[in-house]
Design a protein around this motif. Sequence first.
Motif, short mmCIF file in Angstrom:
data_model
loop_
_atom_site.label_atom_id
_atom_site.label_comp_id
_atom_site.label_asym_id
_atom_site.label_seq_id
_atom_site.Cartn_x
_atom_site.Cartn_y
_atom_site.Cartn_z
N UNK A 264 0.83 -1.19 0.00
CA UNK A 264 0.00 0.00 0.00
C UNK A 264 0.87 1.25 0.00
N UNK A 265 0.54 2.18 -0.90
CA UNK A 265 1.15 3.50 -0.85
C UNK A 265 0.01 4.49 -0.67
N UNK A 266 -0.05 5.12 0.51
CA UNK A 266 -1.27 5.80 0.94
C UNK A 266 -1.11 7.30 1.16
N UNK A 267 -0.17 7.90 0.50
CA UNK A 267 -0.11 9.35 0.54
C UNK A 267 0.80 9.90 1.61
N UNK A 268 0.80 11.22 1.70
CA UNK A 268 1.70 11.86 2.65
C UNK A 268 1.39 13.33 2.88
N UNK A 269 2.12 13.89 3.80
CA UNK A 269 2.12 15.33 4.06
C UNK A 269 3.59 15.72 4.20
N UNK A 270 4.30 15.55 3.09
CA UNK A 270 5.76 15.60 3.12
C UNK A 270 6.28 17.00 3.42
N UNK A 271 7.24 17.10 4.34
CA UNK A 271 7.81 18.41 4.68
C UNK A 271 9.09 18.72 3.89
N UNK A 272 9.28 19.99 3.59
CA UNK A 272 10.57 20.53 3.17
C UNK A 272 11.13 21.32 4.35
N UNK A 273 12.37 21.03 4.73
CA UNK A 273 13.03 21.75 5.82
C UNK A 273 14.09 22.67 5.22
N UNK A 274 13.91 23.96 5.39
CA UNK A 274 14.80 24.95 4.78
C UNK A 274 15.58 25.67 5.87
N UNK A 275 16.91 25.48 5.86
CA UNK A 275 17.78 26.12 6.84
C UNK A 275 18.41 27.37 6.23
N UNK A 276 18.87 28.29 7.07
CA UNK A 276 19.40 29.56 6.55
C UNK A 276 20.61 29.39 5.63
N UNK A 277 21.34 28.28 5.80
CA UNK A 277 22.52 28.05 4.96
C UNK A 277 22.20 27.23 3.72
N UNK A 278 20.93 27.17 3.32
CA UNK A 278 20.55 26.49 2.07
C UNK A 278 21.35 27.08 0.92
N UNK A 279 21.73 26.27 -0.06
CA UNK A 279 22.55 26.81 -1.16
C UNK A 279 21.87 27.93 -1.93
#
Length: 497
Positions: A264-279
């Motif tokens: 079963x693949x039942x979806x998500x609420x996937x997060x992106x985590x963005x830190x101040x030192x992101x490229x």
Amino acid sequence: MTLSLAPHVARVGLPGQGILIDGRWRTTESAWTHIHPATGEAIGEFPVASESDVDSAVRAARTAFDEGTWPRARATTRIKTLHRYAALLREHADELRALQALDNSVPLSFGGIYATSVEAAADVFEHHAGWIDKAGGETLPPYQGGDHLALTFREPLGVVAAILPWNAPFLLYAQKVAPALAAGCTVVVKPSEYATFTVLRMVELLHEAGLPDGVLNVVTGPGDPTGEALVTHPMVDKVSFTGSRAVGRRIVEASAGTLKRVSLELGGKSPTLVFPDAPDIGLAAMTTMGTVTMGLSGQACVAHTRALVHRDCYDEFLAAAAMLAGAITYGDPFDPTVLAAPLINPKQLDRVIGYIDRGKDSARLVIGGSKVDGVGNFVQPTIFADVDNTAELAQDEIFGPVLAVVPFGDEDEAIRLANATEYGLGAGIYTTDNRRAFRVARALRAGTVGINGFQVEPHLPFGGFKQSGLGREGGRSAFEAYTELKTVLMPLTDELM
């Protein structure tokens, strides 16, 4: 705007069949009329399989498994068949992309994005063809008792029910059918009623590649009665499903009677985590917003619909995300300037608008927030800022172009917020600190974590933690999920006693 896809229907053509049982196409008295989500017009019809039709399809698959050649074929037979099929998919890529646009209105401009492309589906079949001659077991020394060997074998599991969603028919069809056929199983496919014509043409091409009759059968129609009859059938050995949690739970319940194997693949609420030192903060914002707005308009299980952004780069992220949201275009999916699909049906449109309307009471609306006037089931790309991570905007899979942005102050808080969900499908991390990237990736409860980017590849396992599902698709783990492991104890004597 007045829009009709009738000229495209006439040019592309629609598969004329609907139900495939033991190599023969059938029709029924009952039919489903496909209403296109971008125009509201009837595109075409296909049969609705009855419980009797489903029974015939499963029995055909059962006979093909128990008595047919495919499960017993030499490795080279299966390998060559799947490679011929991959070549046919690539040859007919333009036709298949056009059929998808007539099914779910994913624009042709998005058809080249790898994860939703015909090329990805072909790669999946070629990848799993590579496992066919490597399905080995082990030879183990005796643990106790007389002189003997313990041998293990991987054998095909049996009859597989593959139940597909509508949003990415190329890849999700391939992720289920390819490993099942590679392992030597037989299959009954049920496409979504909202993306049937694409799958029917893919099945036609599979038989052109030389697949024996009865090995793959197709039943068309909605979840009830067609899907329900399939998942409850006692001759089905495994159900592979991608879709909602509610249906996934029903499949688990239905599997209990005969202990069916279940993926079963039942979806998500996937997060992106963005830190101040992101490229690149702007690129992180536009990449995240792109998964929510472009192509499928957020109607993707792994869309990163929850952005956790450090307060030091919060305003910069919002500005870049809003800029992309404002550039999204709608309309005819065959128009190369159109970037986004509509929501799949009016029911989903009402559901998404309901989330947006309620969200305005608890979070700050940055952009969007309403239906696009006069154009199908389109919703404006919508960004909410200052979202409470416990609110439904941050917890529910809305399945629409809605991004919830949540601020955080340090790494520990970011991890805690990211994991505070019932889902665990995907996640993204943006940072230039390699130690942080690895540390956070290991701490996140998610099946796939991308660092400064995110993608799905045929040889990698894909699936979720927690309520995002059971099992994995892609790679060796997917192939093995369509096999049973058998142990044979062989005495080492001149004669068998």
